[in-house]
Design an enzyme around this catalytic site. Structure first.
Site, PDB file in Angstrom:
ATOM      1  N   ASP A  43      12.260   1.899 -15.497  1.00  0.00           N
ATOM      2  CA  ASP A  43      11.575   0.669 -15.112  1.00  0.00           C
ATOM      3  C   ASP A  43      11.742  -0.403 -16.179  1.00  0.00           C
ATOM      4  OD1 ASP A  43      10.659   1.350 -12.648  1.00  0.00           O
ATOM      5  OD2 ASP A  43       8.602   1.765 -13.245  1.00  0.00           O
ATOM      6  N   LYS A  65      11.161  -3.124 -11.848  1.00  0.00           N
ATOM      7  CA  LYS A  65       9.995  -3.217 -10.970  1.00  0.00           C
ATOM      8  C   LYS A  65       8.931  -4.009 -11.715  1.00  0.00           C
ATOM      9  CE  LYS A  65       9.652  -1.160  -7.570  1.00  0.00           C
ATOM     10  NZ  LYS A  65      10.008  -1.507  -6.190  1.00  0.00           N
ATOM     11  N   MET A 181      -2.104  -6.161 -13.243  1.00  0.00           N
ATOM     12  CA  MET A 181      -1.347  -7.103 -12.415  1.00  0.00           C
ATOM     13  C   MET A 181      -2.235  -8.211 -11.847  1.00  0.00           C
ATOM     14  SD  MET A 181       1.014  -4.237 -10.490  1.00  0.00           S
ATOM     15  CE  MET A 181      -0.355  -3.066 -10.332  1.00  0.00           C
TER      16      MET A 181
END
Length: 261
Positions: A43, A65, A181
């Site tokens: 990632d 990602k 996030m």
């Protein structure tokens, strides 16, 4: 002997948590898995420092990602894992943080098992924990926080919206909110939580937790969006909301009080 030979032919894939970025926060089991891998699917948030544990002959495939950026399709990643495992490669899916904490590890494990691939999961330190620890703050405390809630500020497209009113009421009862996030939705998160939490509720924003480029800010809920803009903090970052941040807020404000005096 026959059973050992049969077991050796079973395709396998290991989902490894690379932790928040610092290589010395890897577990010993993670290091062993990385060293043994012949194919690593990595990632974006996995640091180069972590990849130094990989063997020189290993094939490293970067499968980015990251929220807000162009990402490798999840279907492609899963197909590649299955194909390489069936070829007999020692496949490691290397993820930032922990595979089973907002890392889509659960989805990948399900699809791998459906394809007849054996799955091993190696935990890593999740960034929410690393973020608080990097500031010297706990996530739980007998006097301030009876529990902790990990929540994403970026739910899957089409999914039901999070009940921020309920999350705020729960936090008010003595729980720490750790928001992953959440930077892109900071304004709406701030407005939603202010319906049930005081604007003076302390919080911290930690970007690149545990890494050399780590930056952070301590603020209050009513100043979340403004602080992000003023301090120019962005993704990847974790937002920690709750009374466990009260001490850090007091330290931030102490020089101001002394100057005023």
């Amino acid at each position: 002997m026959l059973q050992a030979e049969k077991s050796a032919k079973v395709p396998r894939c290991t989902l490894v948590g690379a932790g928040p970025g610092a290589a010395d926060l890897l577990t010993l089991r993670a290091i062993r898995a990385i060293r043994a891998a012949t194919v690593l699917l990595v990632d974006d948030l996995v640091s180069d420092e972590v990849l130094r544990w990989a063997r020189k002959s290993a094939r490293i495939v970067h499968v980015g990602k990251r929220g807000g950026c162009r990402s490798t399709p999840q279907e492609f990643i899963e197909r590649l894992m299955i194909d390489e495992a069936r070829k007999g490669e020692r496949v490691v899916r290397l993820k930032g943080g922990d595979p089973f904490v907002f890392g889509r590890g659960g989805e990948e494990a399900e699809h791998l098992r459906e394809a007849g691939i054996e799955v091993e999961v190696v935990n890593g330190i999740t960034s929410g924990l690393a973020a608080a620890t990097a500031l010297g703050a706990p996530l739980t405390h007998r006097d301030h926080a009876h529990g902790v809630i990990f929540v994403t500020g970026h739910p899957r497209q089409g999914a039901d919206a999070l009940d921020w009113d309920q999350l705020g009421r729960t936090a008010a009862q003595g729980f720490t909110l750790v928001i992953y996030m959440g930077v892109a939705q900071a304004a709406s998160i701030e407005a939603a939580l202010l319906r049930t939490l005081p604007e003076g509720t302390p919080l911290a924003i930690v970007q690149h937790a545990s890494q050399p480029q780590q930056r952070h800010a301590v603020a209050t809920l009513g100043a979340l969006r403004r602080t992000l803009e003023q301090e120019r903090l962005g993704s990847p970052a974790v937002i920690v909301v709750g009374e466990v941040m009260r001490g850090l807020l007091a330290l931030r404000d102490a020089p101001r009080r002394e100057h005023a005096a």
